[in-house]
Design a protein around this motif. Structure first.
Motif, mmCIF file in Angstrom:
data_model
loop_
_atom_site.group_PDB
_atom_site.id
_atom_site.type_symbol
_atom_site.label_atom_id
_atom_site.label_comp_id
_atom_site.label_asym_id
_atom_site.label_seq_id
_atom_site.Cartn_x
_atom_site.Cartn_y
_atom_site.Cartn_z
ATOM 1 N N GLU A 124 0.838 -1.204 0.000
ATOM 2 C CA GLU A 124 0.000 0.000 0.000
ATOM 3 C C GLU A 124 0.875 1.257 0.000
ATOM 4 O O GLU A 124 0.614 2.206 -0.755
ATOM 5 C CB GLU A 124 -0.932 0.013 1.221
ATOM 6 C CG GLU A 124 -2.042 -1.011 1.161
ATOM 7 C CD GLU A 124 -2.853 -1.047 2.444
ATOM 8 O OE1 GLU A 124 -4.075 -0.880 2.364
ATOM 9 O OE2 GLU A 124 -2.245 -1.229 3.534
ATOM 10 N N ALA A 125 1.916 1.266 0.828
ATOM 11 C CA ALA A 125 2.811 2.431 0.901
ATOM 12 C C ALA A 125 3.529 2.638 -0.425
ATOM 13 O O ALA A 125 3.639 3.779 -0.911
ATOM 14 C CB ALA A 125 3.819 2.257 2.035
ATOM 15 N N GLU A 126 3.993 1.543 -1.028
ATOM 16 C CA GLU A 126 4.694 1.632 -2.315
ATOM 17 C C GLU A 126 3.775 2.216 -3.394
ATOM 18 O O GLU A 126 4.196 3.047 -4.197
ATOM 19 C CB GLU A 126 5.156 0.235 -2.734
ATOM 20 C CG GLU A 126 5.822 0.171 -4.085
ATOM 21 C CD GLU A 126 6.178 -1.257 -4.476
ATOM 22 O OE1 GLU A 126 6.224 -1.520 -5.685
ATOM 23 O OE2 GLU A 126 6.399 -2.114 -3.589
ATOM 24 N N LEU A 127 2.515 1.789 -3.392
ATOM 25 C CA LEU A 127 1.559 2.237 -4.407
ATOM 26 C C LEU A 127 0.843 3.534 -4.022
ATOM 27 O O LEU A 127 0.105 4.091 -4.830
ATOM 28 C CB LEU A 127 0.513 1.144 -4.668
ATOM 29 C CG LEU A 127 1.050 -0.174 -5.220
ATOM 30 C CD1 LEU A 127 -0.071 -1.195 -5.322
ATOM 31 C CD2 LEU A 127 1.730 0.035 -6.564
ATOM 32 N N ARG A 128 1.042 3.946 -2.769
ATOM 33 C CA ARG A 128 0.366 5.131 -2.227
ATOM 34 C C ARG A 128 -1.155 5.014 -2.313
ATOM 35 O O ARG A 128 -1.856 5.904 -2.782
ATOM 36 C CB ARG A 128 0.854 6.403 -2.928
ATOM 37 C CG ARG A 128 2.332 6.636 -2.695
ATOM 38 C CD ARG A 128 2.801 7.872 -3.355
ATOM 39 N NE ARG A 128 4.255 7.957 -3.146
ATOM 40 C CZ ARG A 128 4.955 9.024 -3.392
ATOM 41 N NH1 ARG A 128 4.379 10.106 -3.844
ATOM 42 N NH2 ARG A 128 6.239 9.011 -3.182
ATOM 43 N N VAL A 129 -1.632 3.861 -1.853
ATOM 44 C CA VAL A 129 -3.067 3.586 -1.809
ATOM 45 C C VAL A 129 -3.390 2.933 -0.473
ATOM 46 O O VAL A 129 -2.498 2.508 0.259
ATOM 47 C CB VAL A 129 -3.520 2.643 -2.955
ATOM 48 C CG1 VAL A 129 -3.234 3.256 -4.321
ATOM 49 C CG2 VAL A 129 -2.906 1.259 -2.822
ATOM 50 N N SER A 130 -4.672 2.849 -0.183
ATOM 51 C CA SER A 130 -5.163 2.044 0.926
ATOM 52 C C SER A 130 -6.132 1.031 0.337
ATOM 53 O O SER A 130 -7.010 1.394 -0.445
ATOM 54 C CB SER A 130 -5.898 2.913 1.949
ATOM 55 O OG SER A 130 -6.636 2.085 2.833
ATOM 56 N N PHE A 131 -5.944 -0.235 0.691
ATOM 57 C CA PHE A 131 -6.849 -1.248 0.174
ATOM 58 C C PHE A 131 -8.223 -1.167 0.830
ATOM 59 O O PHE A 131 -9.129 -1.896 0.461
ATOM 60 C CB PHE A 131 -6.231 -2.640 0.292
ATOM 61 C CG PHE A 131 -5.019 -2.820 -0.592
ATOM 62 C CD1 PHE A 131 -4.925 -2.175 -1.811
ATOM 63 C CD2 PHE A 131 -3.975 -3.631 -0.205
ATOM 64 C CE1 PHE A 131 -3.813 -2.324 -2.637
ATOM 65 C CE2 PHE A 131 -2.864 -3.798 -1.009
ATOM 66 C CZ PHE A 131 -2.785 -3.149 -2.227
#
Length: 185
Positions: free
Chosen positions: A115-122
């Motif tokens: 999530e941090a790498e993609l800058r998202v929250s699942f």
């Protein structure tokens, strides 16, 4: 309007390759489950981002080292690339069950790293975690992923455990991939 494709998170042993109660300790012992490499490549070619999240306590137990693990992952990645696909990233936990780390499934540290790498929250971005054990499903569910059980590896035993959240079941990674490609085409 096309659906947003979920990010796919795959457990390794028992989902992508054959598992062993004696641990997969070498490149030679790392053998893909029939159809799994083609399935990963098909997901990748269809535009899905595919990540691997795998507990590797064999490192902490001294059964193999990180260089050997990297060689196994290089083999897996090369096989997928030979089929025209790509694995976007691999997260692994080298710790043993008594190390009290945040990355060993059923904890969700490896998923949080993606999530941090993609800058998202699942919690807000769709993601599916495919695993063969209860701890895989629990880690995915804890981060808002849709948990999917495959019946390879430990999956047949896992399906009979009391699990207090919904999850889908497929015979193997190839069957999951066919259904997913149909759903998001």
């Amino acid at each position: 309007m096309a659906q947003i494709k979920p990010i796919i998170l795959l457990d390794r042993d028992g989902v992508i390759n054959h598992d062993s109660d004696a641990y997969v300790k070498s490149v030679e012992e790392w053998q893909p489950i029939a159809g799994s490499i083609h399935a990963i490549a098909a997901l990748s070619k269809a535009g899905f981002q595919v990540f691997v999240v795998t507990n590797q306590s064999g490192i902490a137990r001294g059964y193999y080292d990180e260089a050997t693990l990297q060689a196994m992952h290089d083999k897996m990645t090369a096989l997928v690339e030979e089929k025209g696909g790509k694995i976007n990233g691999i997260q692994y936990c080298p710790h043993g069950p008594d190390n009290d780390c945040n990355c060993r499934k059923p904890k969700s540290g490896m998923i949080e790293a993606i999530e941090a790498e993609l800058r998202v929250s699942f919690e807000n971005t769709p993601a599916i975690l495919v695993g063969d054990s209860l701890r895989d499903l629990q880690a995915g569910q804890a981060r808002g992923c849709s948990p999917v059980l495959v019946l390879t590896g430990k999956g047949r035993d896992t399906q009979y455990k009391k699990i207090d959240f919904p999850f889908s079941v497929y015979t193997d990674l190839a069957a999951f991939t066919v259904a997913t490609l149909q759903q998001y085409s």
